[in-house]
Scaffold this motif. Structure first.
Motif, PDB file in Angstrom:
ATOM      1  N   ALA A 150      15.437  10.317   5.536  1.00 16.23           N
ATOM      2  CA  ALA A 150      14.717   9.334   6.348  1.00 16.23           C
ATOM      3  C   ALA A 150      13.820   8.455   5.482  1.00 16.23           C
ATOM      4  O   ALA A 150      13.761   7.233   5.657  1.00 16.23           O
ATOM      5  N   ALA A 151      13.134   9.074   4.530  1.00 20.38           N
ATOM      6  CA  ALA A 151      12.251   8.307   3.636  1.00 20.38           C
ATOM      7  C   ALA A 151      13.049   7.307   2.809  1.00 20.38           C
ATOM      8  O   ALA A 151      12.638   6.153   2.616  1.00 20.38           O
ATOM      9  N   LYS A 152      14.207   7.748   2.318  1.00 18.02           N
ATOM     10  CA  LYS A 152      15.043   6.846   1.516  1.00 18.02           C
ATOM     11  C   LYS A 152      15.548   5.680   2.356  1.00 18.02           C
ATOM     12  O   LYS A 152      15.668   4.545   1.866  1.00 18.02           O
ATOM     13  N   ASP A 153      15.846   5.956   3.627  1.00 20.33           N
ATOM     14  CA  ASP A 153      16.301   4.872   4.511  1.00 20.33           C
ATOM     15  C   ASP A 153      15.184   3.866   4.782  1.00 20.33           C
ATOM     16  O   ASP A 153      15.427   2.661   4.877  1.00 20.33           O
ATOM     17  N   ILE A 154      13.958   4.366   4.925  1.00 17.88           N
ATOM     18  CA  ILE A 154      12.818   3.456   5.116  1.00 17.88           C
ATOM     19  C   ILE A 154      12.677   2.554   3.893  1.00 17.88           C
ATOM     20  O   ILE A 154      12.458   1.338   4.016  1.00 17.88           O
ATOM     21  N   LEU A 155      12.807   3.126   2.712  1.00 25.34           N
ATOM     22  CA  LEU A 155      12.696   2.340   1.483  1.00 25.34           C
ATOM     23  C   LEU A 155      13.815   1.302   1.386  1.00 25.34           C
ATOM     24  O   LEU A 155      13.586   0.161   0.968  1.00 25.34           O
ATOM     25  N   LYS A 156      15.018   1.678   1.777  1.00 25.76           N
ATOM     26  CA  LYS A 156      16.127   0.715   1.776  1.00 25.76           C
ATOM     27  C   LYS A 156      15.849  -0.433   2.732  1.00 25.76           C
ATOM     28  O   LYS A 156      16.165  -1.594   2.451  1.00 25.76           O
ATOM     29  N   ALA A 157      15.262  -0.096   3.891  1.00 25.09           N
ATOM     30  CA  ALA A 157      15.012  -1.109   4.915  1.00 25.09           C
ATOM     31  C   ALA A 157      14.061  -2.192   4.444  1.00 25.09           C
ATOM     32  O   ALA A 157      14.104  -3.330   4.933  1.00 25.09           O
ATOM     33  N   ILE A 158      13.194  -1.859   3.479  1.00 23.20           N
ATOM     34  CA  ILE A 158      12.244  -2.865   2.968  1.00 23.20           C
ATOM     35  C   ILE A 158      12.600  -3.273   1.538  1.00 23.20           C
ATOM     36  O   ILE A 158      11.766  -3.784   0.795  1.00 23.20           O
ATOM     37  N   ASP A 159      13.862  -3.005   1.166  1.00 26.41           N
ATOM     38  CA  ASP A 159      14.374  -3.394  -0.158  1.00 26.41           C
ATOM     39  C   ASP A 159      13.603  -2.760  -1.307  1.00 26.41           C
ATOM     40  O   ASP A 159      13.420  -3.356  -2.360  1.00 26.41           O
TER      41      ASP A 159
ATOM     42  N   ILE B 146       0.845  -1.192   0.000  1.00 24.85           N
ATOM     43  CA  ILE B 146       0.000   0.000   0.000  1.00 24.85           C
ATOM     44  C   ILE B 146       0.882   1.244   0.000  1.00 24.85           C
ATOM     45  O   ILE B 146       1.787   1.365   0.821  1.00 24.85           O
ATOM     46  N   GLY B 147       0.609   2.167  -0.929  1.00 28.22           N
ATOM     47  CA  GLY B 147       1.317   3.443  -0.938  1.00 28.22           C
ATOM     48  C   GLY B 147       2.101   3.689  -2.202  1.00 28.22           C
ATOM     49  O   GLY B 147       2.870   2.834  -2.637  1.00 28.22           O
ATOM     50  N   GLU B 148       1.895   4.873  -2.788  1.00 28.33           N
ATOM     51  CA  GLU B 148       2.612   5.264  -4.003  1.00 28.33           C
ATOM     52  C   GLU B 148       3.566   6.429  -3.768  1.00 28.33           C
ATOM     53  O   GLU B 148       4.563   6.560  -4.466  1.00 28.33           O
ATOM     54  N   THR B 149       3.245   7.303  -2.815  1.00 31.62           N
ATOM     55  CA  THR B 149       4.163   8.373  -2.426  1.00 31.62           C
ATOM     56  C   THR B 149       4.230   8.399  -0.903  1.00 31.62           C
ATOM     57  O   THR B 149       3.280   8.010  -0.221  1.00 31.62           O
ATOM     58  N   ILE B 150       5.369   8.864  -0.368  1.00 31.84           N
ATOM     59  CA  ILE B 150       5.536   8.913   1.080  1.00 31.84           C
ATOM     60  C   ILE B 150       6.183  10.227   1.499  1.00 31.84           C
ATOM     61  O   ILE B 150       6.976  10.803   0.768  1.00 31.84           O
ATOM     62  N   ARG B 151       5.797  10.691   2.686  1.00 36.97           N
ATOM     63  CA  ARG B 151       6.489  11.808   3.308  1.00 36.97           C
ATOM     64  C   ARG B 151       6.730  11.476   4.776  1.00 36.97           C
ATOM     65  O   ARG B 151       5.801  11.106   5.495  1.00 36.97           O
ATOM     66  N   VAL B 152       7.966  11.617   5.197  1.00 37.26           N
ATOM     67  CA  VAL B 152       8.308  11.471   6.611  1.00 37.26           C
ATOM     68  C   VAL B 152       8.245  12.865   7.223  1.00 37.26           C
ATOM     69  O   VAL B 152       9.144  13.680   7.034  1.00 37.26           O
ATOM     70  N   SER B 153       7.178  13.163   7.929  1.00 37.19           N
ATOM     71  CA  SER B 153       6.971  14.499   8.487  1.00 37.19           C
ATOM     72  C   SER B 153       7.786  14.671   9.771  1.00 37.19           C
ATOM     73  O   SER B 153       7.515  14.005  10.776  1.00 37.19           O
ATOM     74  N   LEU B 154       8.782  15.545   9.733  1.00 37.28           N
ATOM     75  CA  LEU B 154       9.642  15.769  10.884  1.00 37.28           C
ATOM     76  C   LEU B 154       9.686  17.248  11.250  1.00 37.28           C
ATOM     77  O   LEU B 154       9.625  18.112  10.371  1.00 37.28           O
ATOM     78  N   THR B 155       9.816  17.529  12.535  1.00 44.31           N
ATOM     79  CA  THR B 155      10.079  18.894  12.973  1.00 44.31           C
ATOM     80  C   THR B 155      11.580  19.098  12.830  1.00 44.31           C
ATOM     81  O   THR B 155      12.352  19.059  13.798  1.00 44.31           O
ATOM     82  N   ALA B 156      12.002  19.279  11.586  1.00 45.28           N
ATOM     83  CA  ALA B 156      13.420  19.347  11.250  1.00 45.28           C
ATOM     84  C   ALA B 156      13.564  19.886   9.843  1.00 45.28           C
ATOM     85  O   ALA B 156      12.570  20.155   9.153  1.00 45.28           O
ATOM     86  N   ASP B 157      14.799  20.049   9.402  1.00 47.03           N
ATOM     87  CA  ASP B 157      15.077  20.440   8.023  1.00 47.03           C
ATOM     88  C   ASP B 157      14.437  19.403   7.108  1.00 47.03           C
ATOM     89  O   ASP B 157      14.630  18.204   7.277  1.00 47.03           O
ATOM     90  N   PRO B 158      13.657  19.841   6.093  1.00 51.91           N
ATOM     91  CA  PRO B 158      12.999  18.870   5.217  1.00 51.91           C
ATOM     92  C   PRO B 158      13.963  17.944   4.472  1.00 51.91           C
ATOM     93  O   PRO B 158      13.567  16.861   4.035  1.00 51.91           O
TER      94      PRO B 158
END
Length: 345
Positions: free
Chosen positions: A241-250, A223-235
């Motif tokens: 962070a999003a790229k790392d999540i994608l790497k974690a699930i291959d 499930i999901g075609e686009t993702i945003r990791v919403s952080l109180t930080a520099d975008p």
């Protein structure tokens, strides 16, 4: 695999075959130069879709300024004023994010839908816990997953009634369990592309953890075609962070580090070494797995899937590839020789 109705956003197509990383500009909307600079940084970091707030007519100037400096799609975030949505479309925006129910009557919704259809611009329906209609809150008692889904599908119906179906939907919640349940329910009831995120997730540390659980769980469900990791930080941190999540699930590309948590057998500074290796490989563009393991007893075997790696010894380390030992190297040359081997791959 969930069947997804393809929706084209400028030069990308949301059809389930690729997961696109999105972020949002955080510079005040009146600072055009600052927004352009941040948009360029985001694109360089690997962001694939950028959203920008358009709170007033002055902010419309952001659209051509940003589009002249980046190649990735730009999304206008509109609240309440349907005229800003229309003018954003006229300025060349690639996608509009609205909540159809809060921009006015049917005539106004149709006006936005009509120009988006004419210009080939999709609309993302954005629903979250704070935007639920009063009647749905009374019906469900709180911003439940079911309430979020009913709201999103109701807004989609408003656009469908205007003969418009180039729709993307997001139903975010700051509660991870609610977010996961809502998207799973929505995925069963529609084929529109879905934009995933845990809203108001928090600062870089906790926000990443909540996003990894919420976004990662859904992506593993297909499930999901686009993702945003919403952080109180520099975008830019959101993009990494999003790229790392994608790497974690291959589902991502680029180098991946695996390293052991250390134990009493470790005889080298594994923690420091792992950090240095992680920093160094972040600069390379190779789809490889690098292992930094604590001991020669288990290291090469446990990390046999790694393209290259080291297993610590007493003042030395074993260099290995795919579980096969290549040679022994002294402790003061571990990083240097590991990087040299990575360069050869």
């Amino acid at each position: 695999m969930r069947a997804v109705k393809p929706v084209k956003v400028k030069n990308v197509t949301l059809d389930g075959k690729h997961i696109y990383v999105q972020s949002m500009l955080s510079v005040p909307s009146y600072d055009i130069e600052g927004n352009v600079k941040q948009a360029v940084r985001l694109e360089q970091a690997g962001c694939e879709i950028i959203r920008v707030s358009v709170p007033d007519k002055k902010a419309l100037e952001l659209i051509p300024a940003i589009k002249n400096n980046v190649n990735i799609p730009l999304v206008a975030d509109i609240h309440f004023d349907y005229k800003l949505a229309i003018e954003s479309a006229e300025r060349g925006i690639d996608k509009i994010r609205i909540n159809p129910g809060n921009i006015g009557d049917t005539e106004r919704i149709k006006a936005v839908a009509d120009i988006c259809k004419k210009m080939g611009i999709p609309i993302r329906i954005g629903v979250n816990s704070g935007s639920l209609e009063k009647e749905l809150l009374e019906k469900y008692g709180s911003p439940t997953a079911e309430a979020l889904v009913e709201s999103a599908l109701g807004h989609a119906k408003l656009l469908e009634n205007c003969d418009f179906d180039d729709i993307v939907i997001s139903i975010k919640s700051s509660n991870v369990n609610t977010m996961i349940k809502a998207y799973r329910l929505l995925a069963e009831q529609c084929s529109y592309p879905l934009h995933l995120g845990v809203t108001e997730a928090g600062t870089a540390h906790m926000g990443l953890i909540k996003s990894a659980v919420g976004i990662g769980s859904l992506l593993c469900d297909g499930i999901g075609e686009t993702i945003r990791v919403s952080l109180t930080a520099d975008p830019v941190e959101e993009v990494y962070a999003a790229k790392d999540i994608l790497k974690a699930i291959d589902r991502g590309s680029g180098p991946r580090l695996i390293s052991c948590p250390t134990c009493g057998r470790t005889r080298i500074d594994l923690i420091g070494l792992a950090r240095r290796v992680e920093e160094e490989i972040s600069r390379i563009d190779k789809d490889i797995t690098v292992a930094v393991m604590g001991c020669a007893v288990n290291g090469p075997g446990e990390a046999r899937e790694a393209d290259i790696g080291i297993a610590g010894g007493d003042g030395c380390a074993l260099l290995f590839s795919k579980g096969e030992i290549l040679r022994k190297i002294p402790e003061d040359r571990i990083l240097e020789e590991l990087l040299a081997e990575i360069e050869k791959i």
